[in-house]
Design an enzyme around this catalytic site. Structure first.
Site, PDB file in Angstrom:
ATOM      1  N   GLU A  99      -0.984  -3.844  18.027  1.00 18.68           N
ATOM      2  CA  GLU A  99      -2.406  -3.008  18.189  1.00 18.68           C
ATOM      3  C   GLU A  99      -3.379  -3.349  17.326  1.00 18.68           C
ATOM      4  O   GLU A  99      -4.410  -3.104  17.137  1.00 18.68           O
ATOM      5  CB  GLU A  99      -1.896  -1.467  17.927  1.00 18.68           C
ATOM      6  CG  GLU A  99      -1.440  -0.940  16.727  1.00 18.68           C
ATOM      7  CD  GLU A  99       0.229  -1.063  16.453  1.00 18.68           C
ATOM      8  OE1 GLU A  99       0.577  -0.231  15.802  1.00 18.68           O
ATOM      9  OE2 GLU A  99       0.766  -1.794  16.883  1.00 18.68           O
ATOM     10  N   CYS A 123       0.457   1.861   8.769  1.00 20.72           N
ATOM     11  CA  CYS A 123       0.732   1.486  10.252  1.00 20.72           C
ATOM     12  C   CYS A 123      -0.114   2.422  10.795  1.00 20.72           C
ATOM     13  O   CYS A 123      -1.543   2.551  10.486  1.00 20.72           O
ATOM     14  CB  CYS A 123       2.189   1.581  10.387  1.00 20.72           C
ATOM     15  SG  CYS A 123       2.751   3.291  10.358  1.00 20.72           S
ATOM     16  N   VAL A 174       6.260   5.809   9.939  1.00 20.68           N
ATOM     17  CA  VAL A 174       7.381   5.041  10.078  1.00 20.68           C
ATOM     18  C   VAL A 174       7.378   3.862   9.375  1.00 20.68           C
ATOM     19  O   VAL A 174       7.732   3.543   8.390  1.00 20.68           O
ATOM     20  CB  VAL A 174       8.022   4.971  11.575  1.00 20.68           C
ATOM     21  CG1 VAL A 174       9.347   4.355  11.466  1.00 20.68           C
ATOM     22  CG2 VAL A 174       8.382   6.707  11.903  1.00 20.68           C
ATOM     23  N   CYS A 215      -9.006 -11.897   7.407  1.00 23.20           N
ATOM     24  CA  CYS A 215     -10.121 -11.197   7.484  1.00 23.20           C
ATOM     25  C   CYS A 215     -10.975 -11.401   6.255  1.00 23.20           C
ATOM     26  O   CYS A 215     -10.565 -11.331   5.051  1.00 23.20           O
ATOM     27  CB  CYS A 215      -9.987  -9.553   7.585  1.00 23.20           C
ATOM     28  SG  CYS A 215     -11.206  -8.393   7.561  1.00 23.20           S
TER      29      CYS A 215
END
Length: 135
Positions: free
Chosen positions: A31, A70, A75, A125
């Protein structure tokens, strides 16, 4: 040595990001590619995190605070943070890491709060970000 894991809010992270001794670790899997990311964050996908901890330790050399996240930080973010703490304990070397944090509400909460999001495809990045816009 970092033994416990604390949580940090998005607003607190904005203040921390100004410090040169912090690294943000994005443990989302695929994602990250389409959702964007926090500018300057390092990507260590959770599905291969255990195999790449030593690479992470080398990449964050000189950083004393690591912030994991995340999508929701419920989790994968906390699990990877715990794996790092356990690894450091097992190798009996703190690698200079004093603080291990998890971003409350993860990337989704970060973006929903209007904090800056980078949509570059560069690896690593370069840290250019734009404010998240709600349509």
């Amino acid at each position: 040595m970092a033994r416990s894991i604390s949580y940090v809010t998005g607003s607190q992270l904005l203040s921390l990001k100004r410090r040169p001794n912090i690294a943000i670790i994005d443990v989302r899997d695929e994602e990250r590619s389409y959702d964007g990311h926090i500018a300057g964050s390092l990507h260590y996908a959770s599905d291969s995190f255990s195999d790449k901890i030593s690479n992470l330790i080398r990449e964050v050399n000189g950083k004393d605070t690591l912030v994991f996240h995340c999508a929701l930080s419920q989790v994968r973010g906390p699990t990877c943070a715990r794996k790092l703490v356990n690894y450091l304990k097992d190798v009996k070397d703190d690698a200079g890491i004093k603080n291990v944090l998890v971003l409350e509400r993860g990337f989704n909460g970060w973006e929903a709060s209007g904090h800056p999001v980078c949509r570059c495809n560069m690896k690593p990045c370069k840290g250019e970000s734009t404010s998240a816009e709600v349509a």
